[in-house]
Design an enzyme around this catalytic site. Structure first.
Site, PDB file in Angstrom:
ATOM      1  CB  ALA A 127      62.286  84.996  82.890  1.00  0.00           C
ATOM      2  CD  GLU A 138      65.446  88.390  74.891  1.00  0.00           C
ATOM      3  OE1 GLU A 138      66.008  87.596  74.032  1.00  0.00           O
ATOM      4  OE2 GLU A 138      65.038  87.982  75.995  1.00  0.00           O
ATOM      5  CG  ASP A 177      69.885  84.056  79.501  1.00  0.00           C
ATOM      6  OD1 ASP A 177      70.517  85.087  79.363  1.00  0.00           O
ATOM      7  OD2 ASP A 177      69.036  83.495  78.858  1.00  0.00           O
TER       8      ASP A 177
HETATM    9  O1  RIB Z   1      69.069  83.433  76.289  1.00  0.00           O
HETATM   10  C1  RIB Z   1      68.239  82.514  75.893  1.00  0.00           C
HETATM   11  C2  RIB Z   1      66.992  83.266  75.843  1.00  0.00           C
HETATM   12  O2  RIB Z   1      67.104  83.873  74.707  1.00  0.00           O
HETATM   13  C3  RIB Z   1      65.886  82.025  75.483  1.00  0.00           C
HETATM   14  O3  RIB Z   1      65.177  81.604  76.646  1.00  0.00           O
HETATM   15  C4  RIB Z   1      65.031  82.854  74.554  1.00  0.00           C
HETATM   16  O4  RIB Z   1      63.597  83.362  75.361  1.00  0.00           O
HETATM   17  C5  RIB Z   1      65.694  84.203  74.361  1.00  0.00           C
HETATM   18  O5  RIB Z   1      65.158  85.310  74.784  1.00  0.00           O
END
Ligand code: RIB
Length: 296
Positions: free
Chosen positions: A42, A139, A244
């Protein structure tokens, strides 16, 4: 520039600030407890939407209040959410994050993210294959990551694998991704300790990008030259989500037709800016902010 998809996690981040990261067995006083949107998948989707890309998120949430508010947040950020599945009887993914000393520690409880399985991918396949590029992280189940990469390769869609959290990936799958963006620890898990970072990058020119935190990001050009694009100096508040932002901005710049060197320069600045505010998504910059910071 076509649509960019993300097949990945959607988490609620439970974040707390402490003067430092606690030692093993230690109890520390924390402050500023917050529940905020997160999840590597996300986060990357939001980073790209903020940079004006057309983005679709593919993933699962639980049938709980957290899931509802996370999907609402994605919509508000301009991310297409029509394929996000609400799974009955499971909790939405949760990340427990401690922020301290300009760094963080994270424990992730997958919850609904474990339901991003091959059957789900088949359900959303038509929308997924409309994408020009698809981003993946670690994940969601490994089997799903591999399936999506093979699906993308078979259909001419570029797959970007950000292999965090670290876990091994089969060689034949690595061959099929267009871009691979580990940090140094993840690179060692992928390629082993018997090879230097430089040799890893030389093996995969303009494909393997190794992120090095505050030092910047490296790759090997097709010419054989290994480059380090240095990180932008930042007044760090919270590094959560910086990787991210880097991945999202890198993908956006590539789909705009930028060279890998320019795409990394753009991504580095975006990632640096993202660390100056609290929360994974809180500091993600808009396109104009990145352009302005690059001009400075
Ligand atoms: O990369 C950061 C993210 O890693 C966080 O927002 C947390 O949810 C983990 O998934």
């Amino acid at each position: 520039m076509g649509k960019i998809g993300v097949v990945g996690s959607i988490n609620m981040d439970m974040t707390v600030k402490a003067e430092r990261i606690p030692l093993k067995g230690e109890t520390l006083k924390g402050e500023d407890l917050k529940y905020i949107p997160g999840g590597k998948g996300a986060n990357q989707a939001v980073a790209m939407a903020k940079l004006k890309a057309e983005v679709e998120m593919f993933g699962c949430v639980g049938d709980d209040a957290a899931g509802e508010s996370l999907v609402k947040n994605l919509k508000e950020m301009g991310v297409e959410t029509k394929c996000i599945k609400k799974v009955a009887g499971v909790p939405t993914g949760l990340a427990m994050i401690t922020v301290g000393e300009n760094d963080n520690t994270i424990i992730v409880v997958a919850g609904a993210n474990d339901h991003v399985d091959v059957d789900y991918v088949n359900e959303v396949k038509d929308s997924l294959l409309e994408c020009e590029m698809v981003l993946l992280q670690h994940e969601i189940p490994q089997e799903t990551v591999e399936y999506v990469i093979e699906l993308c390769a078979a259909n001419g869609v570029k797959a970007v694998l950000n292999p965090g959290p670290a876990r091994p990936v089969k060689q034949e799958i690595l061959e099929k991704v267009a871009y691979l963006t580990p940090n140094e620890h993840e690179a060692v898990i992928l390629f082993g300790e018997g090879i230097s970072f430089e040799d890893m990058m030389k093996k995969y020119p303009e494909k393997l990008v190794i992120t090095q935190g505050s030092r910047g990001v490296s790759t090997c050009l097709d010419s054989g030259e290994v480059i380090l694009v240095p990180a932008r100096k930042a007044k760090v508040v919270d590094t959560t989500g910086a990787g991210d932002t880097l991945n999202g901005a890198f993908a956006v710049a590539l789909t705009e037709g930028k060279s890998i060197r320019d795409a990394l320069a753009f991504a580095n600045v975006a990632a640096g800016l993202s660390t100056e505010k609290f929360g994974a998504q809180g500091g993600m910059p808009a396109y104009e902010e990145v352009k302005e910071a690059m001009g400075r």
